[in-house]
Design a protein around this motif. Structure first.
Motif, short mmCIF file in Angstrom:
data_model
loop_
_atom_site.label_atom_id
_atom_site.label_comp_id
_atom_site.label_asym_id
_atom_site.label_seq_id
_atom_site.Cartn_x
_atom_site.Cartn_y
_atom_site.Cartn_z
N LYS A 127 -22.29 148.95 91.06
CA LYS A 127 -23.46 149.41 90.55
C LYS A 127 -22.82 150.09 89.27
O LYS A 127 -21.63 150.72 89.19
N ALA A 128 -23.42 149.86 88.08
CA ALA A 128 -22.91 150.41 86.85
C ALA A 128 -24.08 150.85 86.09
O ALA A 128 -24.94 150.29 85.95
N LYS A 129 -23.93 152.20 85.73
CA LYS A 129 -25.04 152.97 84.94
C LYS A 129 -24.50 153.17 83.52
O LYS A 129 -23.56 153.61 83.13
N THR A 130 -25.40 152.60 82.74
CA THR A 130 -25.53 152.34 81.19
C THR A 130 -25.60 153.81 80.78
O THR A 130 -26.03 154.97 81.39
N LYS A 145 -16.35 151.25 78.90
CA LYS A 145 -16.74 152.77 78.56
C LYS A 145 -17.70 152.70 77.73
O LYS A 145 -18.60 153.45 77.77
N ASP A 146 -17.78 151.91 76.71
CA ASP A 146 -18.83 151.89 75.64
C ASP A 146 -20.24 151.28 76.46
O ASP A 146 -21.38 151.84 75.67
N GLU A 147 -20.07 150.73 77.23
CA GLU A 147 -21.38 150.26 77.74
C GLU A 147 -21.83 150.97 79.21
O GLU A 147 -23.13 151.16 79.43
N TYR A 148 -20.84 151.37 80.05
CA TYR A 148 -21.18 152.15 81.35
C TYR A 148 -20.53 153.81 81.15
O TYR A 148 -19.38 153.83 80.95
N LYS A 149 -21.39 154.60 81.78
CA LYS A 149 -20.82 156.07 82.04
C LYS A 149 -20.34 156.08 83.44
O LYS A 149 -19.46 156.96 83.85
N THR A 150 -20.90 155.12 84.16
CA THR A 150 -20.52 155.32 85.78
C THR A 150 -20.41 154.10 86.30
O THR A 150 -21.29 153.08 86.13
N VAL A 151 -19.46 153.75 87.27
CA VAL A 151 -19.22 152.67 87.82
C VAL A 151 -18.82 152.91 89.18
O VAL A 151 -17.83 153.46 89.35
N VAL A 152 -19.56 152.44 90.25
CA VAL A 152 -19.04 152.70 91.71
C VAL A 152 -19.28 151.37 92.67
O VAL A 152 -20.13 150.49 92.05
N ILE A 153 -18.36 151.53 93.51
CA ILE A 153 -18.42 150.30 94.50
C ILE A 153 -19.25 151.01 95.56
O ILE A 153 -19.23 152.09 95.92
N GLU A 154 -20.21 149.83 96.02
CA GLU A 154 -21.06 150.41 96.90
C GLU A 154 -20.59 149.84 98.40
O GLU A 154 -20.19 148.40 98.43
N LYS A 155 -20.70 150.74 99.55
CA LYS A 155 -20.23 150.07 100.76
C LYS A 155 -21.56 149.50 101.44
O LYS A 155 -22.77 150.29 101.45
#
Length: 128
Positions: free
Chosen positions: A41-44, A25-35
């Motif tokens: 994909k993870a957004k910092t 959580k300290d590194e990424y604010k969003t983490v999603v699985i792409e189909k």
């Protein structure tokens, strides 16, 4: 594009996504699985994307099969969608793998990294 369902890959993908969401959580604010495209994909917190491509082969084969995919996902046709490209396998890289990745980063200035994932321990290594 040929694709097939691999239950082990799917299990790894879900476990890694969960791990990134809960323990990074300290590194990424969003983490999603792409189909159908990037596995994860993870957004910092700085708004930069990191792409994770999961492979289940030995490190050398994982890098070989993931490299073209992850470069295409980030740069096709002439953009830069991800700041960091990370190949994940369930195998720990040997010294030759580490040398190869270092060489590629230096020679071509690609932000390509490798991480190993231990499913039993639910542990993701640091970048190599």
């Amino acid at each position: 594009m040929d694709s097939s369902f691999d239950p082990y890959h799917d299990k790894m993908q879900n476990a890694i996504c969960s791990l990134l969401r809960n323990n990074y959580k300290d590194e990424y604010k969003t983490v999603v699985i792409e189909k159908g495209r990037v596995d994860i994909k993870a957004k910092t917190h700085f708004g930069k994307w990191h792409y994770f491509e999961i492979k289940t082969d030995c490190p050398k084969l994982s890098i070989r099969s993931a490299l073209g995919q992850i470069l295409e996902y980030s740069y096709w046709p002439d953009s830069e969608k991800a700041e960091k490209l990370i190949i994940i396998s369930d195998n720990v890289p040997d010294s030759d793998t580490k040398k190869y990745l270092t060489h590629i980063r230096q020679k071509f200035n690609f932000p390509i990294f490798y991480r190993s994932f231990n499913m039993e321990a639910n542990d993701l290594s640091e970048d190599f």
